[in-house]
Design an enzyme around this catalytic site. Structure first.
Site, short mmCIF file in Angstrom:
data_model
loop_
_atom_site.label_atom_id
_atom_site.label_comp_id
_atom_site.label_asym_id
_atom_site.label_seq_id
_atom_site.Cartn_x
_atom_site.Cartn_y
_atom_site.Cartn_z
N GLY A 168 42.20 43.56 43.03
CA GLY A 168 41.45 42.78 42.06
C GLY A 168 41.37 41.32 42.49
O GLY A 168 41.83 40.94 43.57
N VAL A 169 40.80 40.52 41.62
CA VAL A 169 40.59 39.11 41.91
C VAL A 169 41.68 38.30 41.22
O VAL A 169 42.14 38.68 40.14
CB VAL A 169 39.20 38.68 41.37
CG1 VAL A 169 38.91 37.23 41.71
CG2 VAL A 169 38.13 39.59 41.94
N GLY A 170 42.09 37.21 41.81
CA GLY A 170 42.99 36.30 41.11
C GLY A 170 44.31 36.12 41.80
O GLY A 170 44.50 36.54 42.96
N GLU B 209 36.06 44.75 46.21
CA GLU B 209 34.94 44.04 45.60
C GLU B 209 34.77 42.65 46.16
O GLU B 209 33.66 42.15 46.31
CB GLU B 209 35.21 43.87 44.10
CG GLU B 209 34.95 45.05 43.25
CD GLU B 209 35.31 44.75 41.81
OE1 GLU B 209 35.16 45.65 40.99
OE2 GLU B 209 35.75 43.62 41.48
N ASN C 166 37.80 39.13 29.98
CA ASN C 166 36.70 39.14 30.95
C ASN C 166 35.90 40.44 30.89
O ASN C 166 34.71 40.42 30.65
CB ASN C 166 37.25 38.94 32.35
CG ASN C 166 38.02 37.64 32.48
OD1 ASN C 166 37.71 36.65 31.81
ND2 ASN C 166 39.04 37.62 33.31
N GLY D 180 35.43 46.25 38.07
CA GLY D 180 35.46 47.45 38.90
C GLY D 180 36.74 48.24 38.77
O GLY D 180 36.91 49.25 39.44
#
Lengths: 501, 501
Positions: free
Chosen positions: A268-270, A293, A383, A387
């Site tokens: 994931g992002v972050g 992603e 948020n 995905g």
């Protein structure tokens, strides 16, 4: 060379002169009630000039539209349009403060969708027509091909489906982007064929989004940079989660289930994802691959070090420092990085075939392995699912990470029953907190609850969780719950400011 | 010809004599603590003689094993083994009364898994070794190929992975089964290739399960028929649900989103599914196709009428009447029916590529579109998620059906918050009850709750649901909930025997 000259060089389309417009002129193509599809995935590759022009035009007299993107975008798009009342409905993911507030107040309608589903569901006609696509481009080819910038997202589908296309050629985006993209558009059933990707690096499409020149209604010059955000330093909690996860993967390798080069990584992002990827710097293999992603700083670093052999994603999302360091060198990475449409980066078919190790962050987990990725306080969205569902359902191994507590201990992230469920017990293989790893594979719910509490819960909540678990079990059931208490921790938090009893 | 002669004809394996054993002799290969993988999916194609022999041996002295199957099985397997204490742990789905009771009391451990995941996760080594496979066969080929009977399920993976294989050659199963099966075994990542199915009728494998003759430890003669269950007559509620669904599909056709021959149909097992499929008898197209888990009577009838062009599944599950009518005629259907491993019948890659219309039954739905498929009364399991998640996530269109009420109105199947969630809001496109159809595509949660209550809820619960919805909305949030009340309907049912306030 002046930016204006760069712009002219990048617009290679034959007879483009008549299409070149100012942002204000182009924004006039967008009318109230339309459905508008914008490029952009994370604050990367989203149009900036035209949305800002639309917001200017809407000041005092809103022009509400249904707004589609790839995922989140930057303030020039989501922020400006939300502030000026230009968003009636929003799909499929967001992170903007103003937008989020208006979604939670009910002023803006939002639907939180699996990111791999968007393009096909638009193509199926489930969301009506796409009136206008607004796409940021690094260049336009001689015959109308649109070369995306720092993300691909849903832009290919928007271009395919839209009646009119506005192209923002952004001369602030690095020229080295050209050649990184691989655009493949699946057909609709019954004519869909296998997606012929069998390794993260396979290229199966074109380096541009095909577009009939007739559809290009405006070409706009933009010079606004992506609104890159700095990454926080890896904190102690994230660092410990990363160590726990890497220890776990090491055991999987030693048990013979995984090669030392692992399987393609998705994260994931972050900041938690960043900590995990940074942790791989010392991993004893140079054959790592990524199928994910978003490529953040850590992936660039590992590519640069030769640790990661190949990275596939739908967006580049470096910090400002990362962008300064790696964007001028993109050409060096051209044979080791590919940017795909999100319906391919997140495609169940490819994810399952390649056998991904999926690592995503949870808002909270419950004692049986259900995961909340999206909501707090009785349905207030943060948020979105993004995905995570595409990957979690289809990966070789599905890992969720979260810190055991939040708000200085007032919130336990391990709860009896999630207050919203985005991923079910059927999808969760492994939960990681700073305290340890709960490996849920092969376990029944009663076994899972013991392991999750023992390995993952914060010590200050273990007794409360075990108390609930044991009392629930005394009432029998395959996955025992006391429904009158199941959500009481969240109710207490709302009332007293703490989950503690 | 005597059954014994039929048995000898069906065992075509060279030098098989030494392997032919009585059920009691074969059952001795199974020891306490082993993992045993049995064929069977619905009460079709499961071994009967060896499990019964094991149960006899275990009388008074249990032989607990970890028991894997394809899905549910018949009483000779699940029932007998559960009664005699021979099931320590059970995967991945069940419908047997004794087994269910022992799972809910905590005596038997059970994990409820997506049916498409089982074979690959066993192959990945996530569940340890498979010691013995027990597979019902219609025949064994010269070189050890096992021809399954009325289901394929997970049998190919069990045979592939097991140290020893026991084959029950069942001479009560129709000889016409030979040729119906198509066995394809995906490799593990990173060597997995696209599954080359692009239409429901594509054959991509062998008509038998490959098996090295050395692994075949016993061949047993069985003559016990599948424990077929009669289908109930279509009741008024199911009939109305079916009509609502077909009306909805008709609108999709007229809107141009679907061809008149639809897309491949998937439908769950049972009376509601049966009503829907029966309803298709009058559908104005002869080009229907089916890509599903189980072929029940209605599909045979529609194949026979020429309404359905092709049907793919992992099991044949006719009623006794259906079996009497169609089993002698299986050869006639040989080029229009295929039985696949459940990792292929339920494969996300194929489901998404073909673009299925997925129709599954819900235990309850909530006002935002989350679906409970498995649990009642705070974690008491009914059957399991089965393949519903495989199909719901990946279909062209995901439809859940349920009656609006149960227990004469004491239970509303539309609730504020599901007491267990198996499918999330992100996966549900359409909900159908006897009252109407809620089309949730393109809707935000607040829009969804209005539509679900209006179209699907029973009139006697509409006011209560709207009251909850409105009060929740006044507290704001993207998907507003009052967490202190969210599960109160279930709590009230438990306490007062009714959800009514």
């Amino acid at each position: 060379m002046s930016n204006e000259n760069v712009f002219q060089q990048r617009v290679r389309l034959a007879n483009a002169e008549g299409k070149i417009k100012t942002p204000d002129e182009a924004a006039k193509l967008i009318e109230k009630g339309m459905t508008v599809g914008c490029s952009g995935f994370t604050p990367s590759g989203y149009p900036k000039a035209v949305p800002q022009a639309l917001a200017r035009r809407a000041a005092g007299s809103p022009i509400p539209v249904t707004l589609w993107t790839g995922a989140s975008t930057g303030p020039e798009l989501d922020g400006e349009l939300a502030k000026t009342g230009c968003v009636y409905k929003r799909f499929p993911y967001q992170t903007d403060d103003t937008l989020r507030k208006k979604i939670n107040s009910g002023e803006i309608l939002f639907a939180d969708l699996h990111l791999s589903h968007n393009a096909q569901n638009l193509r199926y006609g489930f969301h009506g027509d796409v009136d206008v696509a607004v796409v940021e481009a690094a260049a336009i080819t001689e015959d109308g091909g649109i070369i995306p910038t720092t993300s691909v997202g849903n832009a290919p589908a928007f271009v395919e489906l839209a009646k009119k296309v506005i192209v923002e050629v952004n001369t602030a985006q690095p020229s080295g982007l050209e050649g990184l993209h691989d655009i493949y558009l699946p057909k609709n059933p019954p004519n869909r064929q296998p997606i012929p990707i069998t390794a993260p690096g396979d290229r199966i499409g074109t380096p541009y989004i095909p577009c009939s020149p007739q559809k290009i209604a405006a070409i706009v010059h933009s010079e606004v940079k992506d609104n890159q955000r700095p990454l926080a330093e890896v904190d102690e909690t994230s660092h410990r989660m990363a160590l726990n996860l890497l220890d776990f993967l090491d055991v999987e390798v030693k048990s013979g289930r995984l090669p030392r080069s692992l399987l393609p990584l998705q994260s994931g992002v972050g900041n938690i994802a960043n900590a995990v990827l940074k942790g791989l710097a010392e991993w004893p293999s140079d054959g790592l691959t990524v199928y994910t992603e978003v490529i953040q700083d850590a992936v660039f670093e590992l590519l640069d070090k030769g640790k990661i052999r190949f990275a596939s994603s739908t967006a580049l999302t470096p910090s400002p420092d990362g962008a300064a360091k790696y964007y001028p060198r993109l050409k060096e990475f051209a044979d080791r990085v590919v940017l795909r449409p999100q319906e391919i980066s997140n495609n169940p078919e490819v994810i399952r075939r390649l056998g991904l190790i999926a690592m995503n962050t949870a808002v909270e987990v419950d004692i049986y392995g259900h995961v909340n990725s999206t909501m707090v306080r009785g349905g207030h969205i943060l948020n979105g699912i993004g995905g995570s569902g595409d990957f979690a359902r289809n990966a070789w191994l599905t890992i969720f990470l979260c810190p055991a507590i939040a708000s200085g201990g007032k919130i336990s992230k391990v709860v009896p029953f999630c207050s919203h469920i985005d991923h079910t017990e059927h999808d969760t293989d492994v939960i990681v907190t700073e305290h340890g790893v709960a490996d849920l594979r092969n376990l029944s719910p009663r076994e899972r609850s013991s392991v999750i509490i023992e390995k993952c819960a914060d010590p200050q909540y273990k007794e409360m969780l075990n108390d609930y678990r044991k009392r629930a079990e005394s009432g029998k059931g395959h996955e025992p719950h006391i429904l009158s208490e199941a959500l009481s921790w969240h109710v207490r938090l709302e009332k007293n400011g703490s989950m503690k009893s």
